[in-house]
Write a protein that holds these residues in place. Structure first.
Motif, PDB file in Angstrom:
ATOM      1  N   GLU A   1      -6.148   1.409 -13.312  1.00  0.00           N
ATOM      2  CA  GLU A   1      -6.896   0.446 -14.119  1.00  0.00           C
ATOM      3  C   GLU A   1      -6.089  -0.070 -15.303  1.00  0.00           C
TER       4      GLU A   1
ATOM      5  N   ASN B   1      -0.215  -3.463  -6.915  1.00  0.00           N
ATOM      6  CA  ASN B   1      -0.856  -4.656  -7.469  1.00  0.00           C
ATOM      7  C   ASN B   1      -0.302  -5.862  -6.727  1.00  0.00           C
TER       8      ASN B   1
ATOM      9  N   GLN C   1      -5.463  -4.662 -12.430  1.00  0.00           N
ATOM     10  CA  GLN C   1      -5.569  -3.431 -11.657  1.00  0.00           C
ATOM     11  C   GLN C   1      -4.872  -3.542 -10.303  1.00  0.00           C
TER      12      GLN C   1
ATOM     13  N   MET D   1     -10.528  -1.451  -9.083  1.00  0.00           N
ATOM     14  CA  MET D   1     -11.424  -1.407 -10.233  1.00  0.00           C
ATOM     15  C   MET D   1     -12.883  -1.332  -9.795  1.00  0.00           C
TER      16      MET D   1
END
Length: 257
Positions: free
Chosen positions: A98, A143, A149, A166
């Protein structure tokens, strides 16, 4: 006692006294040496602890259990363990999911479970209870869309999923069926988005989800990407069970070595 046995006992005692004068203590150990030693093993990672003030080794055993051992001046100490997974581990990762500065432990099992634990207190923060996955063939955590996130990239019963880490929403699900045992995410052609590389010989654009390469041979049982030619375009390096290698240039779509 035989002379050679006496000599061996005396020599061993001398070594012990030299290594452990007074109170026995563990020899100093370099985490970089451990990193080099464990580098070939995908189910073992040398990781920093206490914001870099300590370090340890986290690994999965053959029984589907996860162990985290901390190195101390008195040897290895148990930091944390997870023994109730109920199946072998397909893969695990240490990532800041996160982007809050706190690393997470992400674990996937062959029977379809995904669990996340915060390394701050080793608290379970999520499990995919709502997903009825019966198996996971491959997983990567990266990512791929430039939001804060990361995403889970999963091959589940032949279907490729991209799941937001997330809110755990499904961002994409493939219509086509795939086979793979490893997934690597990297920018293979230096455009604006990353590619999803399956070790079965498939390269997929992570933004538009179109297949960029579908080779008729697998890249390898285990794969990495590295720019072997120093031309700005990384190659897929595949290792097979007999330790032979195959090196594939995705940009020009040819085997180069």
């Amino acid at each position: 006692m035989k002379p050679y046995a006496t000599f061996t006992a005396i020599a061993f005692a001398a070594i012990c006294l030299a290594c452990f004068p007074g109170k026995p203590e563990a020899a100093k150990m370099d985490p970089y040496e451990m990193l080099e030693a464990f580098g070939r093993f995908p189910f073992a990672k040398v990781i920093p602890l206490d914001a870099g003030d300590g370090w340890g080794v986290i690994y999965a055993d053959v029984y589907g259990k996860i162990y985290l051992k901390r190195w101390t001046d008195n040897g290895w100490k148990r930091e944390w363990e997870l023994t109730n997974l109920g199946a072998k581990v397909r893969g695990f990762f240490i990532k800041d999911l996160e982007a809050n500065g706190i690393p997470d432990i992400i674990i996937a099992t062959v029977s379809g479970r995904i669990l996340t634990y915060s390394m701050e207190g080793y608290v379970n923060t999520w499990e995919n209870i709502e997903d009825n996955f019966k198996s996971i063939e491959a997983i990567a955590v990266e990512n791929i869309d430039n939001d804060p996130q990361m995403e889970f990239i999963l091959l589940v019963e032949g279907t490729l999923y991209i799941i937001d880490s997330m809110d755990k929403s499904r961002q994409w699900k493939s219509d086509k069926q795939f086979t793979a045992s490893e997934i690597v995410v990297a920018n293979m052609d230096m455009d604006d988005q990353l590619e999803i590389v399956l070790n079965s010989g498939i390269v997929i654009d992570s933004k538009f989800h179109n297949i960029e390469v579908e080779w008729d041979k697998p890249f390898g049982d285990r794969i990495i990407v590295f720019d072997m030619n120093n031309d700005g375009y990384p190659e897929v390096i595949g290792e097979f069970s007999d330790y032979s290698l195959r090196i594939f240039d995705v940009y020009s779509e040819r085997e180069v070595w």
